[in-house]
Structure formats: structure tokens, C-alpha cells
Scaffold this motif. Structure first.
Motif, PDB file in Angstrom:
ATOM      1  N   THR A 150       0.850  -1.194   0.000  1.00  0.00           N
ATOM      2  CA  THR A 150       0.000   0.000   0.000  1.00  0.00           C
ATOM      3  C   THR A 150       0.883   1.241   0.000  1.00  0.00           C
ATOM      4  O   THR A 150       1.864   1.309   0.741  1.00  0.00           O
ATOM      5  CB  THR A 150      -0.907   0.043   1.233  1.00  0.00           C
ATOM      6  N   GLU A 151       0.538   2.195  -0.849  1.00  0.00           N
ATOM      7  CA  GLU A 151       1.208   3.492  -0.844  1.00  0.00           C
ATOM      8  C   GLU A 151       0.166   4.593  -0.919  1.00  0.00           C
ATOM      9  O   GLU A 151      -0.861   4.448  -1.588  1.00  0.00           O
ATOM     10  CB  GLU A 151       2.204   3.588  -2.003  1.00  0.00           C
ATOM     11  N   ILE A 152       0.436   5.676  -0.222  1.00  0.00           N
ATOM     12  CA  ILE A 152      -0.469   6.825  -0.168  1.00  0.00           C
ATOM     13  C   ILE A 152       0.242   8.009  -0.805  1.00  0.00           C
ATOM     14  O   ILE A 152       1.395   8.309  -0.477  1.00  0.00           O
ATOM     15  CB  ILE A 152      -0.849   7.151   1.280  1.00  0.00           C
ATOM     16  N   VAL A 153      -0.447   8.676  -1.725  1.00  0.00           N
ATOM     17  CA  VAL A 153       0.080   9.895  -2.331  1.00  0.00           C
ATOM     18  C   VAL A 153      -0.679  11.066  -1.731  1.00  0.00           C
ATOM     19  O   VAL A 153      -1.894  11.187  -1.898  1.00  0.00           O
ATOM     20  CB  VAL A 153      -0.072   9.870  -3.865  1.00  0.00           C
ATOM     21  N   ALA A 154       0.019  11.914  -0.989  1.00  0.00           N
ATOM     22  CA  ALA A 154      -0.579  13.085  -0.344  1.00  0.00           C
ATOM     23  C   ALA A 154       0.073  14.331  -0.919  1.00  0.00           C
ATOM     24  O   ALA A 154       1.284  14.530  -0.780  1.00  0.00           O
ATOM     25  CB  ALA A 154      -0.384  13.021   1.169  1.00  0.00           C
ATOM     26  N   VAL A 209      10.843  14.381   5.265  1.00  0.00           N
ATOM     27  CA  VAL A 209      10.016  14.167   6.449  1.00  0.00           C
ATOM     28  C   VAL A 209      10.865  14.435   7.680  1.00  0.00           C
ATOM     29  O   VAL A 209      11.952  13.881   7.828  1.00  0.00           O
ATOM     30  CB  VAL A 209       9.466  12.730   6.502  1.00  0.00           C
ATOM     31  N   THR A 210      10.382  15.304   8.555  1.00  0.00           N
ATOM     32  CA  THR A 210      11.152  15.688   9.729  1.00  0.00           C
ATOM     33  C   THR A 210      10.380  15.377  10.992  1.00  0.00           C
ATOM     34  O   THR A 210       9.294  15.921  11.205  1.00  0.00           O
ATOM     35  CB  THR A 210      11.464  17.194   9.695  1.00  0.00           C
ATOM     36  N   PRO A 211      10.900  14.485  11.893  1.00  0.00           N
ATOM     37  CA  PRO A 211      10.255  14.298  13.192  1.00  0.00           C
ATOM     38  C   PRO A 211      10.506  15.526  14.067  1.00  0.00           C
ATOM     39  O   PRO A 211      11.615  16.058  14.102  1.00  0.00           O
ATOM     40  CB  PRO A 211      10.935  13.054  13.752  1.00  0.00           C
ATOM     41  N   ILE A 212       9.476  15.997  14.788  1.00  0.00           N
ATOM     42  CA  ILE A 212       9.583  17.275  15.480  1.00  0.00           C
ATOM     43  C   ILE A 212       9.705  17.112  16.985  1.00  0.00           C
ATOM     44  O   ILE A 212      10.630  17.622  17.609  1.00  0.00           O
ATOM     45  CB  ILE A 212       8.388  18.182  15.119  1.00  0.00           C
ATOM     46  N   ASP A 213       8.781  16.430  17.627  1.00  0.00           N
ATOM     47  CA  ASP A 213       8.852  16.353  19.078  1.00  0.00           C
ATOM     48  C   ASP A 213       8.107  15.108  19.554  1.00  0.00           C
ATOM     49  O   ASP A 213       7.756  14.251  18.775  1.00  0.00           O
ATOM     50  CB  ASP A 213       8.294  17.626  19.733  1.00  0.00           C
ATOM     51  N   ASN A 214       7.870  15.034  20.852  1.00  0.00           N
ATOM     52  CA  ASN A 214       7.206  13.884  21.458  1.00  0.00           C
ATOM     53  C   ASN A 214       5.941  14.366  22.161  1.00  0.00           C
ATOM     54  O   ASN A 214       6.024  15.224  23.033  1.00  0.00           O
ATOM     55  CB  ASN A 214       8.149  13.228  22.460  1.00  0.00           C
ATOM     56  N   TYR A 244       5.371  14.759  12.573  1.00  0.00           N
ATOM     57  CA  TYR A 244       6.206  14.800  11.385  1.00  0.00           C
ATOM     58  C   TYR A 244       5.803  15.986  10.525  1.00  0.00           C
ATOM     59  O   TYR A 244       4.640  16.388  10.498  1.00  0.00           O
ATOM     60  CB  TYR A 244       6.057  13.520  10.568  1.00  0.00           C
ATOM     61  N   ALA A 245       6.764  16.539   9.813  1.00  0.00           N
ATOM     62  CA  ALA A 245       6.478  17.599   8.851  1.00  0.00           C
ATOM     63  C   ALA A 245       6.633  17.037   7.446  1.00  0.00           C
ATOM     64  O   ALA A 245       7.739  16.651   7.047  1.00  0.00           O
ATOM     65  CB  ALA A 245       7.416  18.782   9.060  1.00  0.00           C
ATOM     66  N   LEU A 246       5.533  16.956   6.721  1.00  0.00           N
ATOM     67  CA  LEU A 246       5.580  16.561   5.310  1.00  0.00           C
ATOM     68  C   LEU A 246       5.912  17.815   4.516  1.00  0.00           C
ATOM     69  O   LEU A 246       5.068  18.698   4.352  1.00  0.00           O
ATOM     70  CB  LEU A 246       4.248  15.959   4.874  1.00  0.00           C
ATOM     71  N   GLU A 247       7.118  17.905   4.018  1.00  0.00           N
ATOM     72  CA  GLU A 247       7.641  19.156   3.507  1.00  0.00           C
ATOM     73  C   GLU A 247       7.677  19.246   1.994  1.00  0.00           C
ATOM     74  O   GLU A 247       8.223  20.199   1.446  1.00  0.00           O
ATOM     75  CB  GLU A 247       9.055  19.374   4.070  1.00  0.00           C
ATOM     76  N   GLN A 248       7.093  18.286   1.320  1.00  0.00           N
ATOM     77  CA  GLN A 248       7.101  18.294  -0.138  1.00  0.00           C
ATOM     78  C   GLN A 248       5.701  18.613  -0.670  1.00  0.00           C
ATOM     79  O   GLN A 248       4.695  18.404   0.004  1.00  0.00           O
ATOM     80  CB  GLN A 248       7.556  16.944  -0.680  1.00  0.00           C
ATOM     81  N   ALA A 249       5.659  19.107  -1.910  1.00  0.00           N
ATOM     82  CA  ALA A 249       4.363  19.317  -2.545  1.00  0.00           C
ATOM     83  C   ALA A 249       3.678  17.987  -2.837  1.00  0.00           C
ATOM     84  O   ALA A 249       2.458  17.872  -2.765  1.00  0.00           O
ATOM     85  CB  ALA A 249       4.530  20.120  -3.831  1.00  0.00           C
ATOM     86  N   VAL A 250       4.477  16.950  -3.148  1.00  0.00           N
ATOM     87  CA  VAL A 250       3.949  15.606  -3.394  1.00  0.00           C
ATOM     88  C   VAL A 250       4.689  14.643  -2.478  1.00  0.00           C
ATOM     89  O   VAL A 250       5.919  14.528  -2.562  1.00  0.00           O
ATOM     90  CB  VAL A 250       4.121  15.183  -4.864  1.00  0.00           C
ATOM     91  N   ASN A 251       3.959  13.969  -1.608  1.00  0.00           N
ATOM     92  CA  ASN A 251       4.553  13.041  -0.652  1.00  0.00           C
ATOM     93  C   ASN A 251       4.047  11.630  -0.937  1.00  0.00           C
ATOM     94  O   ASN A 251       2.839  11.390  -0.918  1.00  0.00           O
ATOM     95  CB  ASN A 251       4.173  13.441   0.779  1.00  0.00           C
ATOM     96  N   VAL A 252       4.968  10.719  -1.224  1.00  0.00           N
ATOM     97  CA  VAL A 252       4.614   9.320  -1.412  1.00  0.00           C
ATOM     98  C   VAL A 252       4.930   8.583  -0.114  1.00  0.00           C
ATOM     99  O   VAL A 252       6.078   8.563   0.347  1.00  0.00           O
ATOM    100  CB  VAL A 252       5.392   8.691  -2.581  1.00  0.00           C
TER     101      VAL A 252
END
Length: 455
Positions: free
Chosen positions: A228-232, A330-335, A339-347
Motif C-alpha cells: 500500500t502506498e499513499i500519495v498526499a 520528512v522531519t520528526p519534530i517532538d514527542n 512529522y512535517a511533510l515538507e514536499q508538494a507531493v509526498n509518497v
């Protein structure tokens, strides 16, 4: 895609017909030597249009301010939205040419795509996202025009109204939304010497596409090599909406700021001339005394879009994503982990716990966000939450808007979420072949009963 004046019928066309006039100046009346675009489009006994040349001639005729055969490329108003004549007469303005606006039965465009894995034979059908009432104005821009080649855009429509439906399909919110301070899509363009116009009306589309969370099924069963893959995708990033940046009219403090103050209710955009590739006059741009000001742009701010990731099996067991390093964009931020999805297209690839799931779309591994499940999770639902995005209160949005205070100040509704669209693809091996399916994302939007914060 449009309604063509045919001289009769339901369209308000003033009894005029779209034409290529023999004199070079179209008037909507078919005379000797004129070619009717309507007649040219109709299919003959052989099943093809009578003469397609009328469309090519209409499309290519004329440059800006050069009316040939009644046509010239479109433009933008001083406020950065699609230009319009004052009437619906197809030849009152050459921007309208042979096109008219009809409030009902005006056609439209419906799109889809098919992705085929030629090695396995599996196919994935993706439906387009269709938006109604985006523009009432014909937008005809030549693709070879170096100044306007990015128009029309998601911010060039002339409709500033947006509607939010409630759970019962009644209108929950409705109201006009602010234009941007100036053409923010242009100032964020990577071509710094000649930013092409992008339009100043992104908010109606942005709130239409916004969701507080999205969800999709996943299937990774080992026995059939499930994947399974998700395109966001975040299509409004280029307009400065939740793109990890904050608007500034002085990105270099050693140089004078652009004219005006941000978010003061005053139209600071100006008609200016830019130089370089596509040099020419543009509308609603930052300026200093009528000259394009390149000291406007975006400064780094909070990483966006920030999400939390959850998944469930069919017995309602729940888990959340653990930190995994080395993921592109993708950047993990805190606890708890955000996560920060930083692209216009994220697979986003959903992996089994043993990390053996096959690729579905074939995206290079370095360009994929890897979502590894806990042991025992092979099928169920995943959810991506985008909490805390509120157009009415977010400082980054307020700085984008021309209206004082943010996206709207007349109580027209509380708009939340981030603009996100996409789909999920699932595949499995059945015998010697791979089979696959495309799944629309489930969208969670602000449709509940209005609360105190709505006011």
C-alpha cells in the motif's frame, strides 16, 4: 471547458456566433468568407470535426493588446484575478472572444488518469478533483507566452466566495474570502529574475481542498505480497499557504522594504514592469514607486505540514508511527512524534513490520516516506491528522491576506485544516500476475455543528 457562442440556445450570447472573420476583426455575425467556429467543431459523416483549423486559429490569433479575429490572450486585473468585460457579450471584450458564461449547463472538464505497470499488467485509475464555480471569466492564456504561461492557476479565478456544507449538505458557512496581499505565487517562484503571474485569489480553492485529517485502508498481507502506498499532495504550497514560510516585504534587512505594510487592509499591489525572461507588465506585484520590488518573499517559519500518524487493524487495535531516520522530506519534530511533510507531493509507503513490502508505484526509495507497522498489523486503516490549522487565527495566513485580521472578518465561518488531496494504491500478487486498485482518501473536514469558536 467553456460555452461557445452559437447565435441561439440558452447561452446569453447576444445572438452572436464565435467565428474567424475574413476581415480579421470578428463581430459575431457570419458573413461571406467568415468561418463559424461552431460549424467547424461539429462532426461530419466521417466522425471528425468539419475543420479543426478554426480552433487552432482562434487559439493562436493575436498577442496581448493585438486583437486578431476577435481574440487575444487573457490577462489579470489590477487585483490579480482573471480579467473580465462588464457584459456577457462575447465580442464586447476580445478577452471574451467567442466564449460566454452560462450559470447552468455550462459543461465542464472531468479528468482521470491511468497508471499501468507494464511489467506486471496491473493498472491504477485515479480520478481528478473537480471544483465548481472556480471562475465566471474565460481564461485563455497562450502556453508559449513567457509572461503568462503559468495561467490559469488555482489562484486566478475571479470567484472569491466559498461554501462549506454541513453533515446534512446544507450550507454551514459562506462568505467572501480575502485576496492575498499581492501575487504570492509569483514572489515564491524559483525564477527570481522574472516571476510569472500566478494570481492573488488562492483562498477559495485552499479552503475547498482543506481537511483536518485524511484516512485510507492499507493491505500488506505477506502471503500475497500485499503493498500500500499513499500519495498526499499539497497543491497550494506555491501560494504560501502552510508551506513552512511566513510572508515578508523585506527579506533582506539591508535593503529598503517594499512599499506598504502587510495585512493593513490596503491594496499594496501595483502594476509594474519586470525584466528578464517574459519581461512585461504584470499586476498586483510588490513595488517601490511603481518598480517591481524583489525584496518581498517568504522567510523560514514553522515546518509544515505537521502531521501525526496513526494506524488501526480491523479489530480496532491502534498504534502510532515510531521515529524512523533517513526519510526524504520528512522531519520528526517532538514527542508525541509529529512529522512535517515538507514536499508538494509526498509518497508514503506502508511497510510490514519486517520491512519487506513491495513497492507499488516504483518511486525511488530516497523519495519515499517509509511508514513501518508494528508486528501483527497487516490490514486495516491509517490516518494522517493535521491538527491546529485554522485559517482565521494563523499568523502566517493573516500576513498573506489583504484583509485586516486574516482570511475573513465578517463572521462568514471558521475554516480549518490544510489543503490536501491524493489517493491510495493497493496491490497484491495473485498467481503469476499483480492486481491493484486505487482508493480515494477519506477526508475529515469541519462539518460539525458550529461551536463557540465559529463565532
Amino acid at each position: 471547458m467553456g460555452v461557445i457562442a452559437d447565435g441561439f440556445g440558452s447561452a446569453t450570447d447576444g445572438n452572436k456566433t464565435a467565428e474567424i472573420d475574413a476581415t480579421g476583426v470578428a463581430d459575431g455575425a457570419i458573413s461571406d468568407g467568415d468561418r463559424s467556429i461552431v460549424a467547424g467543431l461539429l462532426h461530419g459523416p466521417d466522425g471528425i470535426p468539419a475543420f479543426c483549423s478554426v480552433v487552432q486559429d482562434a487559439w493562436n490569433a493575436g498577442l496581448a493588446d493585438a486583437n486578431i479575429n476577435g481574440f487575444e490572450p487573457g490577462g489579470l486585473t489590477a487585483e490579480g484575478i482573471a480579467a473580465s468585460s462588464a457584459t456577457n457579450d462575447p465580442y464586447d471584450s476580445s478577452l471574451n472572444a467567442g466564449l460566454v458564461y452560462e450559470s447552468v449547463d455550462r459543461g465542464g472538464i472531468n479528468a482521470y488518469a491511468i497508471m499501468i505497470n507494464v511489467s506486471s499488467g496491473s493498472a491504477f485509475v485515479i480520478s481528478g478533483t473537480h471544483i465548481d464555480d472556480y471562475s465566471t471569466v474565460p481564461q485563455h492564456y497562450r502556453t508559449d507566452d513567457p509572461l503568462h504561461y503559468r495561467l490559469p492557476s488555482l489562484a486566478s479565478g475571479d470567484v472569491t466566495q466559498a461554501h462549506m456544507l454541513d453533515n446534512h449538505r446544507g450550507i454551514k458557512y459562506t462568505g467572501p474570502l480575502s485576496l492575498t496581499e499581492w501575487d504570492t505565487g509569483a514572489v515564491s517562484d524559483i525564477t527570481s529574475n522574472s516571476p510569472p503571474p500566478m494570481g492573488s485569489n488562492p483562498f477559495p480553492i485552499a479552503v475547498t481542498l482543506s481537511a483536518d485529517a485524511i484516512s485510507a485502508p492499507y493491505f500488506t498481507e505477506t502471503a500475497v505480497n500485499g503493498g500500500t502506498e499513499i500519495v498526499a499532495t499539497f497543491p497550494m504550497r506555491k501560494f504560501g499557504i502552510f508551506n513552512s514560510k511566513i510572508l515578508s516585504n523585506q527579506i533582506d534587512e539591508t535593503i529598503a522594504a517594499c512599499d506598504g505594510e502587510l495585512n493593513d487592509g490596503i491594496d499594496d499591489g501595483a502594476t509594474v514592469t519586470i525584466t528578464g525572461n517574459g519581461s512585461g507588465t504584470v499586476q498586483d506585484y510588490p513595488n517601490i514607486a511603481g518598480t517591481y520590488c524583489d525584496n518581498a518573499g517568504f522567510l523560514s517559519s514553522t515546518p509544515d505540514v505537521q502531521v501525526s500518524l496513526y494506524y488501526y487493524d480491523y479489530e480496532e487495535r491502534e498504534s502510532s508511527l515510531d521515529i524512523r531516520t533517513g526519510d526524504w522530506g520528512v522531519t520528526p519534530i517532538d514527542n508525541p512524534i509529529i512529522y512535517a511533510l515538507e514536499q508538494a507531493v509526498n509518497v508514503i509507503k506502508v511497510h510490514r513490520s519486517d520491512d519487506t513490502s513491495a513497492s507499488v508505484l516504483g518511486t525511488p526509495i530516497s523519495n519515499v516516506f517509509h511508514w513501518q507497522l508494528d508486528d501483527g498489523f497487516e490490514a486495516g486503516w491509517v490516518q494522517i491528522k493535521m491538527d491546529g490549522y485554522a485559517y482565521n487565527t494563523d499568523t502566517r495566513i493573516a500576513r498573506l491576506t489583504e484583509t485586516v485580521g486574516g482570511i475573513n472578518t465578517d463572521g462568514a465561518g471558521y475554516w480549518s485544516g490544510a489543503p490536501i488531496i491524493g489517493f491510495a494504491v493497493m496491490a497484491a500478487d495473485v498467481g503469476p500476475a499483480q492486481v491493484g486498485e486505487t482508493i480515494d482518501l477519506i477526508r475529515f473536514v469541519n462539518r460539525n455543528t458550529p461551536s463557540s469558536q465559529d463565532n
